[in-house]
Design a protein around this motif. Structure first.
Motif, PDB file in Angstrom:
ATOM      1  N   GLN A 255       0.803  -1.223   0.000  1.00  0.00           N
ATOM      2  CA  GLN A 255       0.000   0.000   0.000  1.00  0.00           C
ATOM      3  C   GLN A 255       0.835   1.272   0.000  1.00  0.00           C
ATOM      4  OE1 GLN A 255      -3.257   0.037   2.879  1.00  0.00           O
ATOM      5  NE2 GLN A 255      -3.316  -2.198   2.879  1.00  0.00           N
ATOM      6  N   ASP A 256       1.876   1.318   0.826  1.00  0.00           N
ATOM      7  CA  ASP A 256       2.574   2.590   1.061  1.00  0.00           C
ATOM      8  C   ASP A 256       3.914   2.737   0.349  1.00  0.00           C
ATOM      9  OD1 ASP A 256       0.465   3.126   2.758  1.00  0.00           O
ATOM     10  OD2 ASP A 256       1.510   2.375   4.530  1.00  0.00           O
ATOM     11  N   ILE A 257       4.635   1.626   0.130  1.00  0.00           N
ATOM     12  CA  ILE A 257       5.977   1.728  -0.460  1.00  0.00           C
ATOM     13  C   ILE A 257       5.949   1.433  -1.956  1.00  0.00           C
ATOM     14  CG2 ILE A 257       8.325   0.760  -0.413  1.00  0.00           C
ATOM     15  CD1 ILE A 257       7.892   0.271   2.609  1.00  0.00           C
ATOM     16  N   LEU A 258       5.393   0.280  -2.333  1.00  0.00           N
ATOM     17  CA  LEU A 258       5.320  -0.076  -3.757  1.00  0.00           C
ATOM     18  C   LEU A 258       4.074   0.490  -4.425  1.00  0.00           C
ATOM     19  CD1 LEU A 258       6.427  -3.812  -3.362  1.00  0.00           C
ATOM     20  CD2 LEU A 258       7.849  -1.869  -4.053  1.00  0.00           C
ATOM     21  N   GLN A 259       3.052   0.770  -3.601  1.00  0.00           N
ATOM     22  CA  GLN A 259       1.792   1.364  -4.080  1.00  0.00           C
ATOM     23  C   GLN A 259       1.170   0.559  -5.225  1.00  0.00           C
ATOM     24  OE1 GLN A 259       2.711   5.487  -4.910  1.00  0.00           O
ATOM     25  NE2 GLN A 259       2.777   6.016  -2.746  1.00  0.00           N
ATOM     26  N   VAL A 260       0.955  -0.733  -4.966  1.00  0.00           N
ATOM     27  CA  VAL A 260       0.404  -1.618  -5.996  1.00  0.00           C
ATOM     28  C   VAL A 260      -1.003  -2.117  -5.640  1.00  0.00           C
ATOM     29  CG1 VAL A 260       2.620  -2.371  -6.902  1.00  0.00           C
ATOM     30  CG2 VAL A 260       1.636  -3.556  -4.930  1.00  0.00           C
ATOM     31  N   GLY A 261      -1.509  -1.704  -4.464  1.00  0.00           N
ATOM     32  CA  GLY A 261      -2.887  -2.026  -4.101  1.00  0.00           C
ATOM     33  C   GLY A 261      -3.106  -3.492  -3.781  1.00  0.00           C
ATOM     34  N   ALA A 262      -4.391  -3.862  -3.706  1.00  0.00           N
ATOM     35  CA  ALA A 262      -4.773  -5.215  -3.286  1.00  0.00           C
ATOM     36  C   ALA A 262      -4.322  -6.275  -4.286  1.00  0.00           C
ATOM     37  CB  ALA A 262      -6.289  -5.282  -3.101  1.00  0.00           C
ATOM     38  N   LYS A 263      -4.414  -5.943  -5.581  1.00  0.00           N
ATOM     39  CA  LYS A 263      -4.027  -6.908  -6.610  1.00  0.00           C
ATOM     40  C   LYS A 263      -2.532  -7.217  -6.520  1.00  0.00           C
ATOM     41  CE  LYS A 263      -4.483  -7.796 -11.561  1.00  0.00           C
ATOM     42  NZ  LYS A 263      -4.929  -7.248 -12.872  1.00  0.00           N
ATOM     43  N   GLY A 264      -1.729  -6.169  -6.390  1.00  0.00           N
ATOM     44  CA  GLY A 264      -0.288  -6.363  -6.251  1.00  0.00           C
ATOM     45  C   GLY A 264       0.064  -7.097  -4.975  1.00  0.00           C
ATOM     46  N   PHE A 265      -0.688  -6.827  -3.914  1.00  0.00           N
ATOM     47  CA  PHE A 265      -0.474  -7.516  -2.645  1.00  0.00           C
ATOM     48  C   PHE A 265      -0.667  -9.020  -2.812  1.00  0.00           C
ATOM     49  CE2 PHE A 265      -2.687  -9.279   1.153  1.00  0.00           C
ATOM     50  CZ  PHE A 265      -1.586  -9.307   1.998  1.00  0.00           C
ATOM     51  N   GLY A 266      -1.710  -9.397  -3.534  1.00  0.00           N
ATOM     52  CA  GLY A 266      -1.973 -10.816  -3.767  1.00  0.00           C
ATOM     53  C   GLY A 266      -0.847 -11.488  -4.529  1.00  0.00           C
ATOM     54  N   VAL A 267      -0.312 -10.783  -5.533  1.00  0.00           N
ATOM     55  CA  VAL A 267       0.801 -11.341  -6.326  1.00  0.00           C
ATOM     56  C   VAL A 267       2.047 -11.487  -5.453  1.00  0.00           C
ATOM     57  CG1 VAL A 267       2.325 -10.926  -8.305  1.00  0.00           C
ATOM     58  CG2 VAL A 267      -0.116 -10.395  -8.472  1.00  0.00           C
ATOM     59  N   LEU A 268       2.345 -10.466  -4.662  1.00  0.00           N
ATOM     60  CA  LEU A 268       3.514 -10.519  -3.773  1.00  0.00           C
ATOM     61  C   LEU A 268       3.369 -11.640  -2.747  1.00  0.00           C
ATOM     62  CD1 LEU A 268       3.984  -6.696  -3.067  1.00  0.00           C
ATOM     63  CD2 LEU A 268       5.561  -8.143  -4.361  1.00  0.00           C
ATOM     64  N   ARG A 269       2.162 -11.806  -2.232  1.00  0.00           N
ATOM     65  CA  ARG A 269       1.914 -12.831  -1.209  1.00  0.00           C
ATOM     66  C   ARG A 269       2.118 -14.231  -1.762  1.00  0.00           C
ATOM     67  NH1 ARG A 269       1.987 -15.743   2.176  1.00  0.00           N
ATOM     68  NH2 ARG A 269       0.863 -15.934   4.150  1.00  0.00           N
ATOM     69  N   ALA A 270       1.809 -14.399  -3.052  1.00  0.00           N
ATOM     70  CA  ALA A 270       1.912 -15.730  -3.651  1.00  0.00           C
ATOM     71  C   ALA A 270       3.340 -16.073  -4.089  1.00  0.00           C
ATOM     72  CB  ALA A 270       0.976 -15.820  -4.853  1.00  0.00           C
ATOM     73  N   ALA A 271       4.169 -15.057  -4.326  1.00  0.00           N
ATOM     74  CA  ALA A 271       5.498 -15.278  -4.910  1.00  0.00           C
ATOM     75  C   ALA A 271       6.374 -16.250  -4.118  1.00  0.00           C
ATOM     76  CB  ALA A 271       6.211 -13.936  -5.099  1.00  0.00           C
TER      77      ALA A 271
END
Length: 422
Positions: A255-271
């Motif tokens: 949310q605050d550093i990469l600013q990629v929102g919920a969709k980006g969060f899901g991708v990062l979480r799965a990596a």
């Protein structure tokens, strides 16, 4: 030299049934945890209530771990696991009952909430038995020469289930709601219970039945601390999870550093999970028992480097690659650690050793999230993650220097000895 069969353990019928049972249990447990988090937050709208869920599960699991190991070593493993699953089904049904619309309308929110916490606490108690029982049962299903291969497929099964469970939970909550999602969990647990009886009862390897609990627990702890390879592997795992807990701070980064929102969060979480999954599949084809100690140290060192890179990155794809390779390195270390534990633990002590391992490693997940939160508050998010990665690197270097037994560990001779025995 004979070519290794990557599917060797999968050619054992009972092991395939065991993997199916383990998949169903991990999938159901991780699915249930996500659904309950959603429901509790819906009731309270307070983030602290989510922390309490982890605390109510952690406390009984940690405090009962050693006693659970003693009991596991004294009991027949197939029936004990079946009993644990039956009790787990009662928890799942209880949570389903607590989320029915009729009950929610008739009970106060506080009563429903406390009842959920009570079932989560009971679940933590059961968790202390699941790990040692599953660890012990694997050793009674596959021959010792196949332990590394079995550890690979078992860890892979766990990884896949722990990724798919939460994802499926989110999907079903959206489609059919909390209550019906929990009915699916209950159905999966019942299925795993019935599948258990396709595995035959196993002999009890501990011939010291009726041994005083204090003596039994002391023997288990003493064995772990005397066996440098096991102690080193457990310690490295604990420290890497404790200080490498960047995952706990992912929402802040997204949310605050990469600013990629919920969709980006899901991708990062799965990596990380994808990286670990791919690695575990590869290790089924490429045995990693030779120079296992150095490979374990190198893998966890690489994990620390990935965490530091992730912490410093402000570019989404760099962060994504760092998390992916943190999963790759964690996958290698996970397979090696499980192989070390299986090969170096005597049959009659598997429950107690697995319990000590769960106390070290299981608790470090929750404590790692707490450590990340505290250091982020004190140092800032980026500094906290870099600090954690740096502590992981220092631990690897220190362990490598102070524990030459682990550094020089080669599991090929152990495997060859077991092959000659069988």
């Amino acid at each position: 030299m004979q070519k290794k069969d990557p599917y060797a353990s999968l050619r054992i019928k009972e092991f395939n049934i065991f993997l199916l049972v383990r998949f169903l249990l991990v999938f159901a447990w991780s699915m249930q945890f996500i659904i309950i988090e959603w429901q509790v937050y819906s009731i309270t709208k307070d983030p602290w209530s989510l922390g309490l869920i982890g605390a109510f599960e952690f406390l009984p699991a940690f405090s009962m771990a050693l006693f659970a190991g003693h009991i596991v070593d004294q009991k027949e493993k197939r029936n004990l696991l079946a009993l644990c699953i039956a009790l787990f089904s009662l928890i799942s049904f209880g949570l389903y009952f607590l989320t029915t619309p009729e009950l929610i309308e008739g009970w106060s929110s506080k009563t429903v909430l406390y009842s959920i916490y009570g079932l989560v606490f009971f679940g933590g108690f059961l968790r202390s038995f699941f790990g040692p029982t599953i660890f012990s049962l694997i050793a009674l299903i596959v021959p010792k020469k196949l332990y590394p291969n079995a550890a690979t497929w078992s860890s892979t099964t766990w990884q896949v289930a722990s990724v798919l469970g939460p994802a499926f939970a989110g999907y079903t909550i959206y489609l059919i709601g909390v209550n019906q999602s929990l009915s699916i969990v209950f159905g999966l647990v019942l299925l795993s219970f019935f599948m258990m009886f396709f595995i035959k009862k196993k002999p009890i390897m501990n011939h010291k039945k009726g041994e005083p609990i204090a003596k039994s627990l002391k023997e288990g702890i003493s064995f772990v601390f005397k066996t440098k390879a096991i102690l080193g592997a457990i310690t490295l795992d604990m420290i890497s999870v404790l200080f490498g807990g960047a995952i706990a701070l992912l929402p802040v980064f997204a949310q605050d550093i990469l600013q990629v929102g919920a969709k980006g969060f899901g991708v990062l979480r799965a990596a990380p999970a994808i990286g670990a999954f791919i690695t575990m599949l590869i290790t089924a084809y490429i045995p990693i028992s030779r120079n296992a100690g150095m490979k374990l140290l190198a893998a966890i060192f690489g994990f620390g480097v990935c965490i530091i890179v992730f912490g410093l990155s402000t570019i989404f794809w760099v962060s994504l690659v760092a998390l992916f390779f943190s999963g790759v390195t964690d996958g290698v270390s996970m397979v090696i650690r499980q192989t070390i534990l299986q090969l170096k633990t005597p049959d009659h002590m598997r429950g107690r050793v697995a319990s000590v391992n769960s106390m070290f490693v299981g608790s470090s997940n929750e404590l790692g999230a707490l450590e990340s939160g505290i250091t982020a508050k004190l140092m800032g998010t980026v500094t906290a993650v870099v600090f954690g990665g740096t502590m992981t690197l220092l631990t690897v270097v220190t362990t490598g220097i102070l524990n030459p037994t682990l550094r020089k560990l080669d599991l090929t001779k152990d495997l060859e000895e077991h092959e000659r025995e069988e």
